[in-house]
Design an enzyme around this catalytic site. Structure first.
Site, PDB file in Angstrom:
ATOM      1  N   SER A  13     -14.063  -2.725  -6.201  1.00 45.33           N
ATOM      2  CA  SER A  13     -13.026  -2.160  -6.426  1.00 45.33           C
ATOM      3  C   SER A  13     -13.240  -1.757  -7.882  1.00 45.33           C
ATOM      4  O   SER A  13     -13.125  -2.476  -8.791  1.00 45.33           O
ATOM      5  CB  SER A  13     -11.779  -2.746  -6.143  1.00 45.33           C
ATOM      6  OG  SER A  13     -10.552  -1.604  -6.452  1.00 45.33           O
ATOM      7  N   GLY A  17      -5.276  -2.689 -10.437  1.00 46.00           N
ATOM      8  CA  GLY A  17      -4.087  -3.196  -9.488  1.00 46.00           C
ATOM      9  C   GLY A  17      -4.593  -3.811  -8.311  1.00 46.00           C
ATOM     10  O   GLY A  17      -4.239  -4.915  -8.108  1.00 46.00           O
ATOM     11  N   LYS A  18      -5.401  -3.467  -7.570  1.00 47.78           N
ATOM     12  CA  LYS A  18      -5.896  -4.000  -6.430  1.00 47.78           C
ATOM     13  C   LYS A  18      -6.832  -5.439  -6.673  1.00 47.78           C
ATOM     14  O   LYS A  18      -6.580  -6.229  -6.178  1.00 47.78           O
ATOM     15  CB  LYS A  18      -7.009  -3.140  -5.796  1.00 47.78           C
ATOM     16  CG  LYS A  18      -6.418  -1.975  -4.898  1.00 47.78           C
ATOM     17  CD  LYS A  18      -7.621  -1.318  -4.005  1.00 47.78           C
ATOM     18  CE  LYS A  18      -6.870  -0.018  -3.502  1.00 47.78           C
ATOM     19  NZ  LYS A  18      -8.201   0.903  -3.134  1.00 47.78           N
ATOM     20  N   ASP A  73      -9.461  -0.515   1.347  1.00 48.37           N
ATOM     21  CA  ASP A  73      -9.337   0.723   1.409  1.00 48.37           C
ATOM     22  C   ASP A  73      -7.960   0.836   1.803  1.00 48.37           C
ATOM     23  O   ASP A  73      -7.392   0.059   2.856  1.00 48.37           O
ATOM     24  CB  ASP A  73     -10.114   1.714   2.428  1.00 48.37           C
ATOM     25  CG  ASP A  73      -9.726   3.091   1.910  1.00 48.37           C
ATOM     26  OD1 ASP A  73     -10.012   3.604   0.839  1.00 48.37           O
ATOM     27  OD2 ASP A  73      -9.186   3.954   2.595  1.00 48.37           O
ATOM     28  N   SER A  74      -6.884   1.490   1.201  1.00 50.29           N
ATOM     29  CA  SER A  74      -5.587   1.432   1.392  1.00 50.29           C
ATOM     30  C   SER A  74      -4.612   2.990   1.100  1.00 50.29           C
ATOM     31  O   SER A  74      -5.504   3.550   0.553  1.00 50.29           O
ATOM     32  CB  SER A  74      -4.921   0.364   0.592  1.00 50.29           C
ATOM     33  OG  SER A  74      -5.261   0.356  -0.660  1.00 50.29           O
ATOM     34  N   TYR A 162       1.968   3.938  -5.919  1.00 48.99           N
ATOM     35  CA  TYR A 162       3.098   4.159  -5.177  1.00 48.99           C
ATOM     36  C   TYR A 162       4.129   3.219  -5.132  1.00 48.99           C
ATOM     37  O   TYR A 162       5.198   3.532  -4.737  1.00 48.99           O
ATOM     38  CB  TYR A 162       2.740   4.867  -3.937  1.00 48.99           C
ATOM     39  CG  TYR A 162       2.055   5.993  -3.595  1.00 48.99           C
ATOM     40  CD1 TYR A 162       2.511   7.424  -3.804  1.00 48.99           C
ATOM     41  CD2 TYR A 162       0.575   5.876  -3.670  1.00 48.99           C
ATOM     42  CE1 TYR A 162       1.670   8.474  -3.912  1.00 48.99           C
ATOM     43  CE2 TYR A 162      -0.271   6.905  -3.715  1.00 48.99           C
ATOM     44  CZ  TYR A 162       0.461   8.111  -3.543  1.00 48.99           C
ATOM     45  OH  TYR A 162      -0.445   9.525  -3.855  1.00 48.99           O
ATOM     46  N   ASP A 163       3.983   2.218  -5.933  1.00 53.11           N
ATOM     47  CA  ASP A 163       4.931   0.867  -5.861  1.00 53.11           C
ATOM     48  C   ASP A 163       6.439   1.415  -6.207  1.00 53.11           C
ATOM     49  O   ASP A 163       7.434   0.811  -5.595  1.00 53.11           O
ATOM     50  CB  ASP A 163       4.166  -0.388  -6.807  1.00 53.11           C
ATOM     51  CG  ASP A 163       3.356  -1.159  -5.971  1.00 53.11           C
ATOM     52  OD1 ASP A 163       3.142  -0.963  -4.636  1.00 53.11           O
ATOM     53  OD2 ASP A 163       2.686  -1.796  -6.713  1.00 53.11           O
ATOM     54  N   LYS A 183       5.861  -9.475  -4.026  1.00 60.64           N
ATOM     55  CA  LYS A 183       5.160  -8.220  -3.450  1.00 60.64           C
ATOM     56  C   LYS A 183       3.923  -8.740  -2.771  1.00 60.64           C
ATOM     57  O   LYS A 183       3.542  -8.540  -1.789  1.00 60.64           O
ATOM     58  CB  LYS A 183       4.863  -7.239  -4.372  1.00 60.64           C
ATOM     59  CG  LYS A 183       3.980  -6.035  -3.558  1.00 60.64           C
ATOM     60  CD  LYS A 183       3.254  -5.207  -4.727  1.00 60.64           C
ATOM     61  CE  LYS A 183       2.463  -4.162  -3.976  1.00 60.64           C
ATOM     62  NZ  LYS A 183       1.248  -3.511  -4.533  1.00 60.64           N
ATOM     63  N   ARG A 189      -1.760  -5.760   2.056  1.00 58.00           N
ATOM     64  CA  ARG A 189      -3.232  -6.379   1.765  1.00 58.00           C
ATOM     65  C   ARG A 189      -2.886  -7.915   2.076  1.00 58.00           C
ATOM     66  O   ARG A 189      -4.077  -8.626   2.436  1.00 58.00           O
ATOM     67  CB  ARG A 189      -3.521  -6.288   0.154  1.00 58.00           C
ATOM     68  CG  ARG A 189      -4.680  -6.461  -0.421  1.00 58.00           C
ATOM     69  CD  ARG A 189      -4.825  -5.684  -1.701  1.00 58.00           C
ATOM     70  NE  ARG A 189      -4.684  -4.094  -1.820  1.00 58.00           N
ATOM     71  CZ  ARG A 189      -3.743  -3.549  -2.319  1.00 58.00           C
ATOM     72  NH1 ARG A 189      -2.713  -3.883  -2.625  1.00 58.00           N
ATOM     73  NH2 ARG A 189      -3.712  -2.245  -2.181  1.00 58.00           N
TER      74      ARG A 189
HETATM   75  P1  IMP Z   1      -8.292   3.900  -2.408  1.00 63.17           P
HETATM   76  O1  IMP Z   1      -8.157   2.827  -1.321  1.00 63.17           O
HETATM   77  O2  IMP Z   1      -9.335   3.759  -3.566  1.00 63.17           O
HETATM   78  O3  IMP Z   1      -8.595   4.966  -1.671  1.00 63.17           O
HETATM   79  O4  IMP Z   1      -6.984   4.142  -3.074  1.00 63.17           O
HETATM   80  C1  IMP Z   1      -5.774   3.818  -2.303  1.00 63.17           C
HETATM   81  C2  IMP Z   1      -4.612   4.273  -3.252  1.00 63.17           C
HETATM   82  O5  IMP Z   1      -3.146   4.115  -2.343  1.00 63.17           O
HETATM   83  C3  IMP Z   1      -4.539   3.620  -4.299  1.00 63.17           C
HETATM   84  O6  IMP Z   1      -4.879   4.220  -5.379  1.00 63.17           O
HETATM   85  C4  IMP Z   1      -3.069   3.566  -4.498  1.00 63.17           C
HETATM   86  O7  IMP Z   1      -2.302   4.548  -5.280  1.00 63.17           O
HETATM   87  C5  IMP Z   1      -2.273   3.617  -3.048  1.00 63.17           C
HETATM   88  N1  IMP Z   1      -2.214   2.158  -2.935  1.00 63.17           N
HETATM   89  C6  IMP Z   1      -2.636   1.161  -1.915  1.00 63.17           C
HETATM   90  N2  IMP Z   1      -2.278   0.028  -1.985  1.00 63.17           N
HETATM   91  C7  IMP Z   1      -1.034   0.417  -2.754  1.00 63.17           C
HETATM   92  C8  IMP Z   1      -0.063  -0.896  -3.385  1.00 63.17           C
HETATM   93  O8  IMP Z   1       0.037  -1.900  -2.854  1.00 63.17           O
HETATM   94  N3  IMP Z   1       0.681  -0.276  -4.171  1.00 63.17           N
HETATM   95  C9  IMP Z   1       0.900   0.997  -4.596  1.00 63.17           C
HETATM   96  N4  IMP Z   1       0.160   1.968  -4.071  1.00 63.17           N
HETATM   97  C10 IMP Z   1      -1.070   1.497  -3.395  1.00 63.17           C
END
Ligand code: IMP
Length: 200
Positions: A13, A17-18, A73-74, A162-163, A183, A189
């Protein structure tokens, strides 16, 4: 997939943050590699589901590094927006990944659907699919969710993405206001991680 416990893993990644959150979930004895050391550009996320994109990223980073790799992916689904932004959650923040813009867009889109939305409960959920991909081509993917609602004002400086506008069910504080450790122990996650932690 291998029955042997994983001793080292590459976290695929480029989202700090992740990375922070995933590193916190994993056992401290595990040797972690990430793009902080390797600097591999992210692949283009061509999938149309969290599963497809999670697998695509884990496979891509495993092929590049020849290591066991984990990717996430989230995103956030907002019911009144027909589950948007969903897999496009990162895209709503534009090329520069500006989440002030993404949050403004969320508010604008909800307002277009319902001018009175601030008086209502706008249900939403975060979803995460974690994939572990082994260099021999085997993989495992698991999904985790957390239900909640959209806060009508942005609150809190913790976390990422989006937290500041997500209030988990049963709480009054946004993820942006909650202590990170709190959190990390309830979110999407964590719920996905519980299903794959036996590999570590
Ligand atoms: P991707 O998985 O790289 O496509 O990005 C997913 C996006 O979803 C991230 O850039 C965040 O903006 C949002 N996202 C996923 N998980 C969280 C979280 O735990 N908190 C806030 N935003 C999240």
């Amino acid at each position: 997939m291998s029955k042997k416990k994983i001793k080292e893993i590459f976290i695929g990644s480029n989202n700090k943050g992740k990375l922070k959150e995933i590193a916190d979930l994993l056992p401290k004895s595990l040797k972690l590699y990430s793009n902080l050391d390797f600097k591999i550009p992210s692949p283009i996320e061509t999938g149309t589901s969290f599963y497809e994109n999670s697998l695509l990223k884990a496979k891509y980073f495993s092929k590049k590094t020849k290591k066991i790799c984990m990717s996430d992916d989230s995103g956030i689904e907002i019911d009144v927006l027909n589950k948007k932004p969903g897999v496009y959650s990162a895209d709503w923040a534009g090329k520069k990944r500006n989440f002030n813009l993404a949050i403004k867009k969320v508010y604008r889109e909800i307002y277009k659907k319902d001018k009175n939305w601030k008086k209502k409960k706008i249900t939403a959920r975060f979803i995460c699919v974690l994939t572990i991909f082994w260099p021999n081509g085997k993989f495992v993917s698991k999904v985790g969710k957390i239900e909640g609602r959209i806060s009508n004002i942005k609150k809190g400086k913790n976390g990422f993405g989006y937290d500041p506008i997500f209030i988990p069910k049963g709480k009054r504080l946004t993820f942006g206001e909650l202590e990170p450790q709190k959190k990390y122990r309830i979110d999407h996650r964590f719920n996905a991680f519980k299903k794959i932690k036996k590999f570590f």
